[in-house]
Design a protein around this motif. Sequence first.
Motif, PDB file in Angstrom:
ATOM      1  N   SER A 288       3.479  -3.565  10.722  1.00  0.00           N
ATOM      2  CA  SER A 288       2.708  -3.569   9.484  1.00  0.00           C
ATOM      3  C   SER A 288       1.739  -4.747   9.459  1.00  0.00           C
ATOM      4  O   SER A 288       2.011  -5.825  10.007  1.00  0.00           O
ATOM      5  CB  SER A 288       3.638  -3.645   8.269  1.00  0.00           C
ATOM      6  N   GLN A 289       0.605  -4.541   8.799  1.00  0.00           N
ATOM      7  CA  GLN A 289      -0.390  -5.581   8.615  1.00  0.00           C
ATOM      8  C   GLN A 289      -0.156  -6.268   7.271  1.00  0.00           C
ATOM      9  O   GLN A 289      -0.025  -5.605   6.241  1.00  0.00           O
ATOM     10  CB  GLN A 289      -1.796  -4.984   8.651  1.00  0.00           C
ATOM     11  N   ILE A 290      -0.128  -7.599   7.285  1.00  0.00           N
ATOM     12  CA  ILE A 290       0.067  -8.384   6.072  1.00  0.00           C
ATOM     13  C   ILE A 290      -1.170  -9.247   5.853  1.00  0.00           C
ATOM     14  O   ILE A 290      -1.630  -9.917   6.776  1.00  0.00           O
ATOM     15  CB  ILE A 290       1.316  -9.275   6.178  1.00  0.00           C
ATOM     16  N   SER A 291      -1.711  -9.217   4.647  1.00  0.00           N
ATOM     17  CA  SER A 291      -2.881 -10.026   4.338  1.00  0.00           C
ATOM     18  C   SER A 291      -2.492 -11.497   4.234  1.00  0.00           C
ATOM     19  O   SER A 291      -1.473 -11.842   3.633  1.00  0.00           O
ATOM     20  CB  SER A 291      -3.514  -9.556   3.024  1.00  0.00           C
ATOM     21  N   SER A 292      -3.322 -12.360   4.797  1.00  0.00           N
ATOM     22  CA  SER A 292      -3.047 -13.798   4.701  1.00  0.00           C
ATOM     23  C   SER A 292      -3.310 -14.324   3.298  1.00  0.00           C
ATOM     24  O   SER A 292      -2.914 -15.435   2.964  1.00  0.00           O
ATOM     25  CB  SER A 292      -3.911 -14.561   5.709  1.00  0.00           C
ATOM     26  N   TRP A 293      -3.978 -13.524   2.453  1.00  0.00           N
ATOM     27  CA  TRP A 293      -4.217 -13.923   1.071  1.00  0.00           C
ATOM     28  C   TRP A 293      -3.035 -13.547   0.180  1.00  0.00           C
ATOM     29  O   TRP A 293      -2.898 -14.078  -0.925  1.00  0.00           O
ATOM     30  CB  TRP A 293      -5.492 -13.271   0.547  1.00  0.00           C
ATOM     31  N   ASN A 294      -2.202 -12.647   0.620  1.00  0.00           N
ATOM     32  CA  ASN A 294      -0.977 -12.288  -0.105  1.00  0.00           C
ATOM     33  C   ASN A 294       0.127 -12.055   0.933  1.00  0.00           C
ATOM     34  O   ASN A 294       0.540 -10.928   1.182  1.00  0.00           O
ATOM     35  CB  ASN A 294      -1.196 -11.040  -0.952  1.00  0.00           C
TER      36      ASN A 294
ATOM     37  N   ARG B 212       0.823  -1.216   0.000  1.00  0.00           N
ATOM     38  CA  ARG B 212       0.000   0.000   0.000  1.00  0.00           C
ATOM     39  C   ARG B 212       0.856   1.265   0.000  1.00  0.00           C
ATOM     40  O   ARG B 212       0.583   2.227   0.717  1.00  0.00           O
ATOM     41  CB  ARG B 212      -0.947   0.018   1.207  1.00  0.00           C
ATOM     42  N   GLY B 213       1.911   1.231  -0.787  1.00  0.00           N
ATOM     43  CA  GLY B 213       2.739   2.407  -0.969  1.00  0.00           C
ATOM     44  C   GLY B 213       3.833   2.593   0.050  1.00  0.00           C
ATOM     45  O   GLY B 213       4.645   3.514  -0.074  1.00  0.00           O
ATOM     46  N   THR B 214       3.904   1.754   1.079  1.00  0.00           N
ATOM     47  CA  THR B 214       4.940   1.880   2.108  1.00  0.00           C
ATOM     48  C   THR B 214       5.638   0.541   2.309  1.00  0.00           C
ATOM     49  O   THR B 214       5.038  -0.524   2.128  1.00  0.00           O
ATOM     50  CB  THR B 214       4.346   2.356   3.447  1.00  0.00           C
ATOM     51  N   LYS B 215       6.895   0.622   2.715  1.00  0.00           N
ATOM     52  CA  LYS B 215       7.662  -0.588   2.977  1.00  0.00           C
ATOM     53  C   LYS B 215       7.118  -1.302   4.222  1.00  0.00           C
ATOM     54  O   LYS B 215       6.688  -0.677   5.188  1.00  0.00           O
ATOM     55  CB  LYS B 215       9.130  -0.235   3.212  1.00  0.00           C
TER      56      LYS B 215
END
Length: 437
Positions: A242-248, A234-237
């Motif tokens: 940070s939140q990471i989607s379990s689908w990606n 989402r535009g940031t490292k």
Amino acid sequence: MNKNLIYVAIGSIVVITILYFSLGSNRVGSGNELTATVRMGKFKVEITTTGELEALRSVQVFGPSDARRFRIGSFTIDKMVDEGTVVKQGDFICSIDKTELFGRLEDKRLELDQTRAQYEQIQLDTSLNLRQERDNILNMEYIVQEQELILEQSQYEPPAIIKQNQYNMEKAKRELSQARERYRIKTLQERARMVEIGAKLREVQTEVDQMIEVLDKFVVKAPQDGMVIYVTNRGTKVREGSQISSWNPVVATLPDLTTMQSITYVNEVDIRRVKIGQEVEIGLDAFPDKRFSGKVTKVANVGQQRPNSDAKVFEVIIRIHESDDLLRPSMTTSNAIIADQLDNVLYVPLEAINVENDSINYVYLKSGVKQEVMMGLTNANDVVIEKGLNQGDKVYLSTPNWGENLAVKLLDELNGKRSLDRDEPRVTADRAQGFVP
């Protein structure tokens, strides 16, 4: 009188001297103008761009993608190594917050305990119920044997008594048969109950085991050697928190630093001159003294609009031939794409070229001639001269004060190839030299 004549003579000499040097200065220059020498050698037409280093091959590092099976839509980065850290296979990269999955695991363990208790209860009930049925069958068998014995002993009794005993024996046999059928059906029922609760127990146990296995994946380790480069989400490292989607669930990449490429963009004006296979000279902004070579491996067919730019650009990928420990992903590169190259040609700086009537290109020679030239290829600084100059000639980089009204010495080779004014006569060599008024 003699003195006056002497003074007049001296004054005349001074005036003549001043006029001579003044006119001479106007004719060949005062010596303050900048000049350049016509050179012969290798001439390169380069397209200069700025790019960014990227590994040709890289491996993605994933978080626990199996977490979505347990209705966990996203997870939070807890701890992580610094970006750019060089890791070996199996080294720690980052850890994921396990709180949510721990909660689900505890709930599933409680469900497992309840299911196991139900399984044991049904197992006991099944044993008890089937035992009662078996006891009932055994009792019925005794009753049948008893009725058979009574019938056998009543052979000499009145017919009514014998008939009654026969009925009792048949009734006992029928009840024994019913008890055996009831036991068979009861056995099937209890077996189905055990299969059902056993399947549920195995299902819950499997989910618990899977959760424990997934928990181990919440500590992310390097699948191979490489340098840790965190992905942009989402535009940031990606960083701690940070939140990471379990689908990606891609957390980072491990680029292969042995083979690097530069991703650059060429504007639509120059892209027609860029071809696959062209050689490229590459520099690093971080290490100005280091130079590398490369080759264009891909040229985009469709342009795109880059941020903060109005011009359309085309992506160009340049593969770097050398391998060096200094090369790191995301480093800024300066790329000089060699669009064309000539050997043993004459060339002068672009500043030396002047234009007249939109068709006559000429230079001011140090010798005092305004010489027409036939130009060839140009690059950012120089232009190839095909006709009109010789190696070692001196040309002015600006208009000398003597050249404003001087006619151009034209080239015979360009006759009929330029758009001269109809009223303008052709300039001869003598006139260009200033001998013909």
